[in-house]
Design an enzyme around this catalytic site. Structure first.
Site, short mmCIF file in Angstrom:
data_model
loop_
_atom_site.label_atom_id
_atom_site.label_comp_id
_atom_site.label_asym_id
_atom_site.label_seq_id
_atom_site.Cartn_x
_atom_site.Cartn_y
_atom_site.Cartn_z
N CYS A 83 0.83 -1.20 0.00
CA CYS A 83 0.00 0.00 0.00
C CYS A 83 0.87 1.27 0.00
CB CYS A 83 -0.98 -0.03 1.17
SG CYS A 83 -2.36 1.14 0.98
N TYR A 84 0.92 2.02 1.10
CA TYR A 84 1.78 3.20 1.15
C TYR A 84 3.23 2.80 0.87
CZ TYR A 84 4.30 7.29 2.89
OH TYR A 84 5.14 8.39 2.99
N HIS A 169 -3.68 -5.36 0.42
CA HIS A 169 -3.20 -5.82 1.73
C HIS A 169 -3.26 -7.34 1.83
CE1 HIS A 169 -2.79 -1.95 3.87
NE2 HIS A 169 -3.75 -1.55 3.05
N GLU A 171 -1.99 -9.24 4.02
CA GLU A 171 -1.89 -9.73 5.39
C GLU A 171 -3.25 -9.97 6.05
OE1 GLU A 171 -1.65 -5.16 5.71
OE2 GLU A 171 -1.11 -6.74 4.29
N ASP A 227 -1.87 -10.53 30.54
CA ASP A 227 -0.44 -10.25 30.41
C ASP A 227 0.31 -10.45 31.72
OD1 ASP A 227 -1.16 -9.57 27.84
OD2 ASP A 227 -1.17 -7.42 28.23
N SER A 228 -0.19 -9.86 32.80
CA SER A 228 0.53 -9.99 34.08
C SER A 228 0.47 -11.43 34.57
CB SER A 228 -0.05 -9.03 35.12
OG SER A 228 -1.41 -9.32 35.39
N LYS A 366 -0.33 -10.14 21.68
CA LYS A 366 -1.34 -10.64 22.62
C LYS A 366 -1.73 -12.09 22.33
CE LYS A 366 -3.76 -8.70 25.36
NZ LYS A 366 -3.68 -8.57 26.84
#
Length: 508
Positions: A83-84, A169, A171, A227-228, A366
Site C-alpha cells: 500500500c503506502y 493488503h 496480510e 499479560d501480568s 497478545k
C-alpha cells in the site's frame, strides 16, 4: 533471542503493521517492527532475511510524509512494499504517485501476471484494497504485475533490485490467498528459514531472567489480566519460590475473577499477596460521575496501594511487568497517530526500592501471550479472558459507582458471558454496561423502576476498527429475559449496534 535472518516490518504508520508481523511469526519466522526512519546501518545489525514496508494513511507527495533511509535499498535484502509502502518505493525510484480518480475500499478483484510473488495464485484473485492514491506511472526498471479496474498498477516489481510491491493488503483475512503471497516472499524470495517458536521463546526467556536477576527476588503487580498472569507464570518457572505477586482487589472485577486468580496461582511456585482494597476505592469514587476522573482516581489509588506493598516487600528486588510488544511499538512510534507510553504499573514513585525491571513478554503479541500461557499450564479462564479495562467495571457503570450497581452489573455481565459460551457464539469482545438511565418495568404484578442495561459484542481483527456482532435473536432474547428476571436493579435490556468508528468498543 537471536534476531538474525528475521523479517523486519518498517512502520510507515499503517494500522496493519502488527498483523503483518504476527502473520510472519505464525509462519515460524521471527519478525520485528521498527520505525520507518531506522538507519540502514541499524537494520544491517539485525542481519534480516527481508524487509516489509507497511501501509499508512499518508500521501507520499505531501510534505512531512514518512520516509526511510535510502540506504535500506542498498542492503541487498528483498523488500516488499504494501500500500503506502508501494507508493513510497515508486516515488523513491522516479515513478509517479497521484490521487486516483476512484478510491478503492474493500474486497476487489485483482488481475495478476506471472511473478514469483504470486506463485500458486490464480490469474484473478480477491484482495482487500484501501487506498486513495495510486501509482500512475511505475519507475524505470519496474514491471507491472497486477491491476484492477480502477488501479492500473496494483503491483510492480524490479527483480534485479529485489523490490516487490503490492497496492492491496495480503496480510488480512479478507484477502483470500494473501498469506500465500507472503509465504512466497518470506521463503522463496527472501530464503528465510523457520527460526521461531513459543517453546524457544520460553527457554530463551528463562535463561535471560536467570542471568538478569541472579540471586535476587522479583515483585510483580497482578492486575487480573492475561499479560501480568502469563508474566507471573513464566517468571515463576524461571525462579521458583522467588516471585512475589501483589494483587490489589479494587472491587471492580467481574464475577468470580478474584477467586479464579487466587486458585490459578495457588499451585505455582510463587507467593501471592492479595490486598482487599475494595472499601477504600469505592469511597474515593463517591459522587464521581466523569469517566476520566474515575480513571485518574482509580489509577492513583492503585499506584498508592501497590507502592505501599512494594516498600514492604521490594527492598533489593526487581520489579516485573507484563509489558507486551504492541506496548513497546506504540511507545516508540514516530508515524502513528496515537503515541503513548505504557507501563503495567505506571506512575510509581521514583524512590521505589527496585534494582531493575523484568519484562519477559515485551517481545510477544497478545495472541502469542495467550498461547504461551496455555503452554505454561495456566487455566483456560485466565488465558482466554476477555479484554478488560484497568478501571474495570467502574467505567462500565455509567454515572456514580455504588456497591449496589456494581453487583447488578456483575450479575448481568456474568449472565451474558455464560449464555454466549453456552450458545457457542464467537465474538472478539462482549460485555454488559449499566447505563444511568432508568425505565419502568413489571416483575410479576409489581412495578419495577430499574436501570437500563446494554449489551455490547464486537468482531474485530485488531481493535482499531470493529463491527457489532450479529448475535442470534434467540440468544439476545434469552439473555434479556434472564437479566430482567434475575437482576432486580435492571428493568430493561438493549443491544448496542454501533461500529468502531464512530463509537469506541468501551462506552467510557
Amino acid at each position: 533471542m537471536d534476531t538474525s535472518k528475521c523479517i523486519i516490518v518498517m512502520d510507515f504508520g499503517g494500522q496493519y503493521k502488527e498483523l503483518i508481523a504476527r502473520v510472519v511469526r505464525e509462519m515460524g519466522v521471527y519478525s520485528l517492527i521498527l520505525p520507518s526512519r531506522t538507519p540502514a546501518e541499524k537494520l544491517r545489525e539485525y542481519d534480516p532475511a527481508g524487509i516489509i514496508f507497511s501501509g499508512g494513511p499518508h500521501s507520499v507527495y505531501k510534505e512531512g510524509a514518512p520516509s526511510c533511509d535510502p540506504g535500506v535499498f542498498s542492503l541487498n535484502v528483498p523488500v516488499l512494499g504494501i500500500c503506502y509502502g508501494m507508493q513510497y518505493a515508486a516515488q523513491r525510484f522516479g515513478g509517479k504517485v497521484q490521487p486516483g480518480t476512484v478510491s478503492e475500499y474493500g474486497e476487489t478483484k485483482v488481475e495478476l501476471s506471472a511473478s514469483p510473488l504470486f506463485k500458486g495464485l490464480s490469474s484473478r484473485e480477491t484482495m482487500l484494497m484501501s487506498h486513495t492514491d495510486i501509482v500512475s506511472e511505475p519507475p524505470a526498471g519496474f514491471t507491472v504485475t497486477a491491476s484492477t479496474e480502477n488501479c492500473p498498477v496494483a503491483a510492480m516489481e524490479d527483480r534485479e533490485r529485489k523490490i516487490y510491491c503490492v497496492q492491496f493488503h495480503p496480510e488480512v483475512n479478507r484477502s483470500a490467498h494473501g498469506k500465500t503471497l507472503l509465504f512466497n516472499f518470506i521463503f522463496d524470495i527472501c530464503g528465510a528459514h523457520k527460526n521461531y517458536s513459543l517453546e524457544g521463546y520460553i527457554e530463551s526467556q528463562i535463561t535471560s531472567i536467570r542471568e538478569q536477576v541472579k540471586d535476587k527476588n522479583v515483585l510483580l503487580g497482578l492486575s487480573g489480566g492475561v499479560d501480568s498472569a502469563v508474566a507471573a507464570a513464566l517468571i515463576a518457572k524461571a525462579l521458583p519460590g522467588r516471585l512475589l505477586c501483589v494483587y490489589v482487589d479494587h472491587g471492580f472485577m467481574r464475577k468470580n475473577e478474584t477467586e479464579q486468580i487466587k486458585t490459578a496461582f495457588s499451585s505455582l511456585p510463587l507467593k501471592l499477596e492479595a490486598i482487599d482494597a475494595r472499601a477504600q476505592f469505592l469511597q474515593k469514587l463517591k459522587g464521581v460521575t466523569d469517566p476520566e476522573q474515575k480513571r485518574k482516581i482509580i489509577g492513583g489509588e492503585f499506584v498508592k496501594t501497590f507502592a505501599e506493598a512494594a516498600k514492604k516487600y521490594g527492598e533489593g528486588a526487581f520489579l516485573a511487568q507484563g509489558t507486551i510488544y504492541p506496548d513497546v511499538i506504540e511507545s516508540g512510534a514516530d508515524n502513528s497517530a496515537n503515541i503513548k507510553s505504557h507501563h503495567n504499573v505506571g506512575g510509581l514513585p521514583k524512590d521505589m526500592p527496585f534494582i531493575g525491571l523484568v519484562e519477559p513478554l515485551r517481545g510477544l503479541f497478545k495472541d502469542e501471550v495467550r498461547k504461551l500461557g496455555k503452554k505454561l499450564g495456566l487455566p483456560e479462564d485466565i488465558v482466554s479472558r476477555q479484554p478488560f479495562p484497568g478501571p474495570g467495571l467502574a467505567i462500565r457503570v455509567i454515572g456514580e459507582v455504588t456497591e449496589e450497581k456494581l453487583n447488578a452489573l456483575r450479575e448481568a455481565d456474568y449472565i451474558f458471558r455464560e449464555e454466549m459460551a453456552a450458545a457457542n457464539v464467537a465474538a472478539s469482545q462482549y460485555f454488559a454496561v449499566l447505563t444511568d438511565s432508568r425505565s419502568v418495568g413489571v416483575i410479576g404484578d409489581f412495578r419495577n423502576y430499574g436501570y437500563v442495561a446494554c449489551l455490547r459484542a464486537v468482531i474485530t481483527e485488531d481493535f482499531m476498527t470493529a463491527q457489532f456482532a450479529r448475535l442470534p435473536y434467540e440468544l439476545l432474547e434469552r439473555v434479556s429475559s434472564r437479566i430482567v428476571n434475575e437482576v432486580r436493579l435492571i428493568s430493561r435490556v438493549c443491544y448496542d449496534i454501533t461500529g468502531k468508528p464512530p463509537a469506541t468498543v468501551e462506552w467510557e
